[in-house]
Design an enzyme around this catalytic site. Structure first.
Site, short mmCIF file in Angstrom:
data_model
loop_
_atom_site.label_atom_id
_atom_site.label_comp_id
_atom_site.label_asym_id
_atom_site.label_seq_id
_atom_site.Cartn_x
_atom_site.Cartn_y
_atom_site.Cartn_z
CG HIS A 221 -2.09 0.82 1.27
ND1 HIS A 221 -2.48 1.64 0.23
CD2 HIS A 221 -2.99 1.07 2.28
CE1 HIS A 221 -3.55 2.34 0.59
NE2 HIS A 221 -3.88 2.02 1.85
CB ILE A 255 8.03 -4.52 -10.14
CG1 ILE A 255 8.46 -5.80 -10.86
CG2 ILE A 255 8.98 -3.35 -10.43
CD1 ILE A 255 9.84 -6.31 -10.58
CG HIS A 260 -4.54 0.45 -8.35
ND1 HIS A 260 -5.88 0.32 -8.05
CD2 HIS A 260 -4.05 1.38 -7.49
CE1 HIS A 260 -6.18 1.16 -7.07
NE2 HIS A 260 -5.09 1.82 -6.71
CG ASP A 311 2.81 4.53 -3.85
OD1 ASP A 311 2.63 5.64 -3.32
OD2 ASP A 311 2.26 3.49 -3.43
NE ARG A 336 -5.60 8.47 0.63
CZ ARG A 336 -5.38 7.40 -0.15
NH1 ARG A 336 -5.70 6.21 0.28
NH2 ARG A 336 -4.86 7.54 -1.36
#
Ligand SMILES: CC(=O)SCCNC(=O)CCNC(=O)[C@H](O)C(C)(C)COP(=O)(O)OP(=O)(O)OC[C@H]1O[C@@H](n2cnc3c(N)ncnc32)[C@H](O)[C@@H]1OP(=O)(O)O
Ligand SMILES: O=C([O-])CC(=O)C(=O)O
Length: 375
Positions: A221, A255, A260, A311, A336
């Protein structure tokens, strides 16, 4: 990735509740906050405007935004008892653990006694999270006790100012602003869902956010932005990156910064942060990290049809602004927290305790054995 499986483990594709806050991947790729497209928000808004939108339900007018920013600016000071706790946390602790402890300690000192206090507690967390992480970071690494007010009126600029001890450039403040907007909200992602589960027990808001911070920490995450940095830093040229990635894929390694759970073809946040990363690369004269990142993106798409998520290009962008890698995920928290707490408010407005069922896979019947007869 075009044929993304939506069934099976991980509650994938199942509706677990309702929200008016966000849509993710509705037409395959889109992202909206309360109906506003992420491209419009990242291109035009300030992060505080977006936080206001999520938390108060509408975009602020100029007067409301000015008042909101001034209010947040006035809430940046750390209580002495929290400073004392931060000073006890070892220098080799992970900054996400510092965030988790900082949030939890704040909940001890400024407890939410009643849900009518929720907006005040949320504003305080938004304002003070940059102070928590930079106070600890500079104390353990430089032995200084920083003042946590500061001149920048934006949360992103404030963070950079506290971290580097000087006002950031306009470009860097702008990139932080965009980054905080991109990370602010994402429907029922894992950390938000854990905040909502906690809220559904009618727990306090600091417990909801503390749990969410722990959930965001993992490399699948929020922790992926740090893991992506570790990946790209290994390579000195794009060709080396290509060979390295092919080897990793051959060994079936994950990786980080790619793929997603919901998007099928792309993450709309990627194109935005990639553009800013390119601009920052030009500013610092980078000829390695950005081209290496671009090659990684090409190889992953060519070989696996896997795309960069939010990210991946955040890693190089943050690095070019002189942010230490271990502070990447705490920045995600600073942003967040707006989405998490908007979800907590929404959950509280129409609550039923979240308690799904499990498919039982254990034995049908087990015969009780007294302890002396057990193997
Ligand atoms: C802000 C955020 O939190 S964005 C997410 C950040 N996380 C990362 O970047 C970590 C790397 N990515 C991943 O681990 C995954 O893509 C996740 C956790 C994001 C999504 O997981 P899932 O929904 O289970 O992935 P998905 O169903 O698309 O996986 C399909 C296949 O692609 C593989 N795959 C997915 N992502 C990757 C990756 N980054 N590298 C290698 N293989 C991958 C899976 O292993 C799976 O293979 P399998 O069918 O042989 O088991
Ligand atoms: O939605 C997800 O699963 C993860 C993600 O991109 C986020 O939380 O920003």
């Amino acid at each position: 990735m075009a044929e993304k499986k939506q069934g099976g483990a991980g509650l994938r594709g199942q509706v677990a509740g309702a929200t008016a806050l966000c849509t993710v991947g509705q037409s395959g790729t889109g992202l909206t906050y309360r109906g506003y497209d992420i491209t419009d928000l990242a291109g035009n808004a300030q992060f505080e405007e977006v936080a206001y939108l999520l938390l108060r339900g509408k975009l602020p007018n100029q007067q409301e935004l000015d008042a909101y920013k001034a209010r947040l600016q006035g809430l940046r000071a750390l209580p002495d008892a929290l400073k004392a706790v931060l000073e006890q946390i070892p220098g080799d602790a992970h900054p996400m653990d510092v965030m988790r402890t900082g949030c939890s300690m704040l909940g001890n000192l400024e407890t939410e006694e009643d849900f009518s206090e929720q907006d005040d507690k949320i504003d305080r967390m938004l304002a003070v999270f940059p102070s928590i992480i930079t106070y600890w970071y500079r104390f353990v690494h430089e032995g200084v006790r920083i003042e946590t007010d500061g001149d920048c009126d934006s949360i992103g600029g404030h963070f950079l100012e506290l971290l580097h001890g000087k006002k950031p450039s306009e470009l860097h403040e702008r990139v932080m602003n965009v980054s905080l907007i991109l990370y602010a909200e994402h429907e029922f992602n894992a950390s938000t869902f854990s905040a909502r589960v906690c809220a559904s027990t009618l727990s306090d808001i600091h417990s909801c956010v503390t749990g969410a911070i722990g959930t965001l920490r993992g490399p699948l995450h929020g922790g992926a932005n740090e893991a992506a940095m570790a990946l790209i830093q290994q390579f000195k040229t794009p060709d080396e990156a290509e060979q390295g990635l092919l080897g990793m894929l051959g060994r079936k390694e994950k990786i980080m910064g790619f793929g997603h759970a919901v998007y099928r073809e792309s993450d709309p946040r990627n194109a935005i942060i990639k553009k800013w990363s390119e601009k920052l690369a030009q500013e610092v004269g980078d000829q390695v990290l950005y081209p290496v990142s671009v090659r990684c993106e090409e190889v992953m798409w060519r070989e696996k049809k896997l795309f960069c998520n939010a990210d991946f290009f955040h890693a190089s962008a943050y690095h070019f602004m002189g942010i230490p890698t271990e502070l990447f995920t705490p920045i995600f928290v600073m942003s967040r927290v707006s989405g998490w707490t908007a979800h907590v408010k929404e959950q509280r407005e129409n609550n039923r305790i979240i308690r799904p069922s499990a498919e039982y896979t254990g034995p049908d019947h087990a015969e009780w054995l007294p302890i002396e007869q057990r193997a």
